[in-house]
Design a protein around this motif. Structure first.
Motif, PDB file in Angstrom:
ATOM      1  N   ASP A  78       0.864  -1.169   0.000  1.00 50.54           N
ATOM      2  CA  ASP A  78       0.000   0.000   0.000  1.00 50.54           C
ATOM      3  C   ASP A  78       0.900   1.217   0.000  1.00 50.54           C
ATOM      4  O   ASP A  78       1.921   1.247   0.703  1.00 50.54           O
ATOM      5  N   LEU A  79       0.542   2.209  -0.757  1.00 48.15           N
ATOM      6  CA  LEU A  79       1.333   3.435  -0.825  1.00 48.15           C
ATOM      7  C   LEU A  79       0.459   4.585  -0.371  1.00 48.15           C
ATOM      8  O   LEU A  79      -0.598   4.853  -0.975  1.00 48.15           O
ATOM      9  N   ASP A  80       0.856   5.224   0.695  1.00 52.71           N
ATOM     10  CA  ASP A  80       0.095   6.328   1.269  1.00 52.71           C
ATOM     11  C   ASP A  80       0.924   7.606   1.235  1.00 52.71           C
ATOM     12  O   ASP A  80       2.155   7.563   1.350  1.00 52.71           O
ATOM     13  N   VAL A  81       0.258   8.739   1.113  1.00 54.37           N
ATOM     14  CA  VAL A  81       0.944  10.016   1.223  1.00 54.37           C
ATOM     15  C   VAL A  81       1.267  10.229   2.684  1.00 54.37           C
ATOM     16  O   VAL A  81       0.416  10.108   3.563  1.00 54.37           O
ATOM     17  N   ALA A  82       2.532  10.531   2.955  1.00 49.35           N
ATOM     18  CA  ALA A  82       2.977  10.720   4.350  1.00 49.35           C
ATOM     19  C   ALA A  82       3.071  12.176   4.704  1.00 49.35           C
ATOM     20  O   ALA A  82       3.273  13.024   3.889  1.00 49.35           O
TER      21      ALA A  82
END
Length: 82
Positions: A78-82
């Motif tokens: 999963d790729l989330d904006v940090a």
């Protein structure tokens, strides 16, 4: 900046001895309703970048080259904006 949450598991066709040991222990502990156990690895990477597609491609490259044995394991992330 993006945070990649990476999950690596054995492919279904590969025997997972740790998962089998856990399942056996759970059965001995009278948890008879546990049908399957999957044992895996979890990684978190914090990556700088503005282009999500480029970061996604980089994470796939990292997984293929280092974090997962692609002959025996599968991965997802999963790729989330940090």
């Amino acid at each position: 900046m993006f945070k990649a949450k990476i999950y690596v598991n054995y492919k279904p066709s590969v025997l997972d001895p740790k998962a089998e040991a856990i399942k056996t222990a759970l059965t001995r502990m009278d948890h008879q309703n546990v049908q399957d156990v999957r044992y895996g690895k979890y990684f978190e990477l914090l990556l700088q970048g503005d282009d999500e597609a480029a970061v996604r491609a980089q994470v796939e490259e990292i997984c293929d080259q280092l974090l997962a044995n692609v002959n025996m394991e599968t991965y997802r992330f999963d790729l989330d904006v940090a």
